[in-house]
Design an enzyme around this catalytic site. Structure first.
Site, PDB file in Angstrom:
ATOM      1  N   SER A 122      -9.675   1.366   2.715  1.00  0.00           N
ATOM      2  CA  SER A 122      -8.918   2.166   1.757  1.00  0.00           C
ATOM      3  C   SER A 122      -7.893   1.354   0.970  1.00  0.00           C
ATOM      4  O   SER A 122      -7.347   1.828  -0.025  1.00  0.00           O
ATOM      5  CB  SER A 122      -8.192   3.296   2.492  1.00  0.00           C
ATOM      6  OG  SER A 122      -7.243   2.779   3.418  1.00  0.00           O
ATOM      7  N   LYS A 142       0.846  -1.186   0.000  1.00  0.00           N
ATOM      8  CA  LYS A 142       0.000   0.000   0.000  1.00  0.00           C
ATOM      9  C   LYS A 142       0.885   1.240   0.000  1.00  0.00           C
ATOM     10  O   LYS A 142       1.877   1.307   0.744  1.00  0.00           O
ATOM     11  CB  LYS A 142      -0.900  -0.016   1.237  1.00  0.00           C
ATOM     12  CG  LYS A 142      -1.981   1.042   1.279  1.00  0.00           C
ATOM     13  CD  LYS A 142      -2.890   0.816   2.492  1.00  0.00           C
ATOM     14  CE  LYS A 142      -4.077   1.744   2.530  1.00  0.00           C
ATOM     15  NZ  LYS A 142      -4.981   1.457   3.680  1.00  0.00           N
ATOM     16  N   SER A 160      -9.947  -0.654   6.915  1.00  0.00           N
ATOM     17  CA  SER A 160      -9.374  -0.594   5.569  1.00  0.00           C
ATOM     18  C   SER A 160      -8.608  -1.831   5.133  1.00  0.00           C
ATOM     19  O   SER A 160      -8.230  -1.939   3.967  1.00  0.00           O
ATOM     20  CB  SER A 160      -8.481   0.639   5.441  1.00  0.00           C
ATOM     21  OG  SER A 160      -9.260   1.809   5.488  1.00  0.00           O
TER      22      SER A 160
END
Length: 426
Positions: free
Chosen positions: A138, A62, A162
């Site tokens: 997310s 990420k 997330s």
């Protein structure tokens, strides 16, 4: 040429075949860097006197985790011009030492501030079951990298859900560990009182192996015949206003657990629903502290939905924040007390199946809050929790079950997951 390099090359070829979708999954995809890391992993595995726990696994990252020589952008235009990181963050160091290969930097909701995965800068990729459905946020790109079979593991973060939300939508295993068990060093923050690093994987054992490497802890084996699990089933939170599919899935899971001899015990968790606004207050306030000096720039280069959420903090007084932090401390204690007579609790990960991207764009505030609802109750209580898939038949998007316990009870959660997961797949 070794097997790890060959595996990395094959995965790179699959990314190249994605066409425009790849740009909605990755913020940066440096093929040469991946192959250098694969060669280093090959050598590390060959020279190790013992088997490395993540040997040869590909791990997407990420775009919040620092990697040496790469700019961490949090999928925002605001941060694209910042200096490159001078070293790998601790989590990247750990996965490399364990024999894994970092494989591209993945997209996310800007600054990791939403549960649905929309991003106006890179585009929103859809999910593995529905290209028009939200990917979940997310960690949106990370979820897709695992679900599409590009990588074995995705490194995500979980502030309000997330890791677990994209896992639930894409049929994955996503673990939010106890926050203080995970280093946040070199991971770009949103709200440090909530942010937690965690893995997404396609199977439970890989998720546990990633957690062990990331945390430096070993989940003990369960010897002999363990006692039935005391499973808390929530009342007055988590299970209200479920859509029909989610309700049916959860009822079926409870029936399977009872039939397997596990003890289901109702626990009143209504205090989490009553105090849910604390998350909104504290996450907005902590994000505001990081980004308020950049609000003018974000008016032109940022996602307006994210900026509006941060600006909620402008409506809060110092007394509001003091009260919210104090109430959260109380809620954490109340959750531990409510869980005293059970080993873990279960709930649907999400109260509804994934909506369409266009639906969320038209009704962002309501649907984002709904997708975050169940997962964020557990961030509010500083708990640890895993989302595991609930199979629904060939060609049908699976549901998702969440298993949780108070902070520090990670082994209880993962032991329960090891026992519950086969029941759901059997």
């Amino acid at each position: 040429m070794g097997a790890i390099i060959d595996k990395a090359k094959a995965a790179i070829d699959r990314v190249d075949q994605l066409g425009d979708l790849a740009a909605r999954i990755f913020t940066e995809f440096d093929r040469d860097r991946i192959l250098r890391d694969a060669a280093a992993a090959e050598e590390r595995v060959a020279q190790s006197a013992t088997a490395l726990p993540l040997a040869g696994m590909l791990v997407s990252v990420k775009d919040l985790y620092d990697e040496a020589g790469v700019t961490t952008t949090a999928a925002s235009k605001l941060l694209q011009g910042r200096p490159a990181a001078t070293r790998d963050c601790e989590m990247i160091e750990r996965i490399k030492a364990a024999g894994a290969v970092p494989f591209g930097r993945t997209t996310l909701s800007e600054f990791a501030y939403s549960g649905v995965g929309l991003n106006p800068h890179y585009g929103t990729p859809g999910n593995v079951f529905d290209p028009e459905g939200i990917p979940g946020g997310s960690t949106s790109g990370g979820g897709l990298t695992v679900a599409l079979g590009l990588v074995d593991i995705a490194l995500g973060t979980d502030t309000g859900g997330s890791v677990r939300i994209p896992s639930a939508i894409n049929g994955l295993y996503g673990y939010k560990p106890s926050r203080l068990w995970m280093s946040g060093e070199g991971i770009h923050p949103l709200a440090k009182s909530f942010d937690t690093a965690g893995p997404l994987a396609g199977d439970l054992q890989t998720a546990i192996a990633a957690f062990e490497v990331m945390s430096g802890k070993t989940v003990p084996a369960q010897d002999g015949k363990p006692a039935p699990i005391k499973v808390g089933v929530p009342a007055h939170a988590f299970v209200n206003d479920l859509d029909d599919r989610v309700r049916a899935d959860f009822d079926a899971v409870c029936k399977k657990l009872a039939n397997a001899g596990h003890q289901l015990i109702e626990i009143d968790l209504g205090f989490l629903a009553e105090n849910a606004v604390i998350n909104k207050i504290l996450v907005a306030a902590e994000a505001h502290k990081i980004y308020s000096q950049d609000f003018k720039a974000l008016e032109t280069c940022g996602d307006p939905r994210v900026l509006n959420r941060m600006r909620f903090a402008d409506t809060l007084s110092a007394a509001d924040l003091i009260d919210a932090y104090a109430k959260r401390t109380d809620v954490i204690a109340m959750f531990s007390s409510a869980m005293a007579d059970v080993d873990v609790m279960i709930s649907p990960t999400l109260p509804m199946m994934a909506p369409k991207i266009t639906e969320v764009e038209a009704d962002f505030d309501r649907l984002n809050a709904m997708m975050l609802r169940n997962t964020s109750y557990l961030n509010l209580s500083d708990a640890c929790a895993i989302s595991i898939p609930v199979p629904a038949g060939d060609g049908v998007a699976p549901g998702a079950l969440m298993i949780a316990a108070p902070h520090g009870h990670d082994f209880a959660v993962l032991h329960a997951a090891r026992r519950i997961d086969p029941l759901l797949r059997g």
